[in-house]
Enzyme design. Structure first.
Site, PDB file in Angstrom:
ATOM      1  N   ARG A   1       0.812  -1.219   0.000  1.00 16.75           N
ATOM      2  CA  ARG A   1       0.000   0.000   0.000  1.00 16.75           C
ATOM      3  C   ARG A   1       0.844   1.267   0.000  1.00 16.75           C
ATOM      4  O   ARG A   1       0.403   2.317  -0.466  1.00 16.75           O
ATOM      5  CB  ARG A   1      -0.972  -0.025   1.182  1.00 16.75           C
TER       6      ARG A   1
ATOM      7  N   GLU B   1       2.753 -10.241  14.236  1.00 17.65           N
ATOM      8  CA  GLU B   1       2.033 -10.764  15.397  1.00 17.65           C
ATOM      9  C   GLU B   1       2.337 -12.253  15.568  1.00 17.65           C
ATOM     10  O   GLU B   1       2.575 -12.732  16.669  1.00 17.65           O
ATOM     11  CB  GLU B   1       0.539 -10.523  15.195  1.00 17.65           C
TER      12      GLU B   1
HETATM   13  C1  PRP Z   1       0.448  -2.812   6.643  1.00 17.35           C
HETATM   14  C2  PRP Z   1       0.511  -1.331   6.375  1.00 17.35           C
HETATM   15  C3  PRP Z   1       1.916  -0.968   6.807  1.00 17.35           C
HETATM   16  C4  PRP Z   1       2.175  -1.949   7.944  1.00 17.35           C
HETATM   17  C5  PRP Z   1       2.095  -1.264   9.261  1.00 17.35           C
HETATM   18  O1  PRP Z   1       1.106  -3.493   5.596  1.00 17.35           O
HETATM   19  O2  PRP Z   1       0.330  -1.063   4.980  1.00 17.35           O
HETATM   20  O3  PRP Z   1       2.865  -1.200   5.765  1.00 17.35           O
HETATM   21  O4  PRP Z   1       1.155  -2.970   7.854  1.00 17.35           O
HETATM   22  O5  PRP Z   1       2.223  -2.204  10.294  1.00 17.35           O
HETATM   23  P1  PRP Z   1       3.363  -2.150  11.365  1.00 17.35           P
HETATM   24  O6  PRP Z   1       3.602  -0.687  11.700  1.00 17.35           O
HETATM   25  O7  PRP Z   1       2.784  -2.905  12.521  1.00 17.35           O
HETATM   26  O8  PRP Z   1       4.593  -2.793  10.804  1.00 17.35           O
HETATM   27  P2  PRP Z   1       0.884  -5.036   5.256  1.00 17.35           P
HETATM   28  O9  PRP Z   1       2.224  -5.654   5.067  1.00 17.35           O
HETATM   29  O10 PRP Z   1      -0.038  -5.642   6.262  1.00 17.35           O
HETATM   30  O11 PRP Z   1       0.062  -5.048   3.905  1.00 17.35           O
HETATM   31  P3  PRP Z   1       0.220  -4.379   2.470  1.00 17.35           P
HETATM   32  O12 PRP Z   1       1.122  -5.277   1.680  1.00 17.35           O
HETATM   33  O13 PRP Z   1      -1.201  -4.373   1.958  1.00 17.35           O
HETATM   34  O14 PRP Z   1       0.759  -2.990   2.579  1.00 17.35           O
HETATM   35 MG    MG Z   2       1.941  -2.124   4.059  1.00 12.27          MG
END
Ligand code: PRP
Ligand code: MG
Length: 172
Positions: free
Chosen positions: A60, A97
């Protein structure tokens, strides 16, 4: 509350129990789908920046980081989940987690001393951003800050980024 804050909060949808029971997912797609709101967010993230590279964190983070790079006239560098980059890469791991994850950046993505801003959508526990800061530093660049659309303050991610200029357009 500023107009920008209201614009953002009104367009982030809370989705309960996604991707797992008990998690409240912050869905930014209503914001992305609104041209005026999306443009305001990009302009705010780009405001006052003098950097060489914008780093976006898969997935994202890419959506926000690439237009910010275009807006400020900087290069764009992707930090990707392990196994997605084709050339020689540096890697860093961080805790989730349950278990851990690995991210990578191309070894030659930066010139020595490049000034770099990291952009992502959400700062939650801070693990992703912290690992990205370490990765970029090891790649020889200078992290001038981390900018996110939204900081989830109750998860205290900011504490993992001591010494880093962390900016969030909204804090919830
Ligand atoms: C999510 C969000 C951030 C991260 C934040 O990404 O986009 O990059 O988690 O979490 P944290 O501060 O606890 O590390 P995720 O990897 O879940 O998914 P995405 O590939 O859709 O960005
Ligand atoms: Mg992310």
């Amino acid at each position: 509350m500023s107009d920008l804050t209201t614009t953002i909060l009104d367009r982030i949808r809370d989705v309960p129990d996604y991707p797992r029971p008990g998690v409240m997912f912050k869905d930014i797609t209503p914001l992305l789908g609104d041209h005026a709101a999306f443009s305001s967010v990009i302009d705010a993230l780009a405001d006052g920046l003098a950097v060489d590279k914008i780093v976006g964190i898969e997935a994202r983070g890419f959506i926000l980081a690439a237009p910010v790079a275009y807006r400020v006239g900087a290069g764009f560098v992707p930090v990707r989940k392990k196994g997605k980059l084709p050339a020689e890469a540096l890697e860093a791991s961080y805790d989730l987690e349950y278990g851990s994850a690995v991210i990578e950046v191309h070894s030659d993505a930066f010139s020595p001393g490049d000034r770099v801003l990291i952009v992502d959508d959400v700062l939650a526990t801070g693990g992703t951003a912290q690992a990205t800061v370490e990765l970029i530093s090891r790649a020889g660049a200078q992290v001038v800050g981390v900018s996110v659309l939204m900081e989830l303050a109750f998860l205290n991610g900011r504490d993992r980024l001591a010494g880093v200029d962390l900016r969030a357009l909204v804090v919830v």
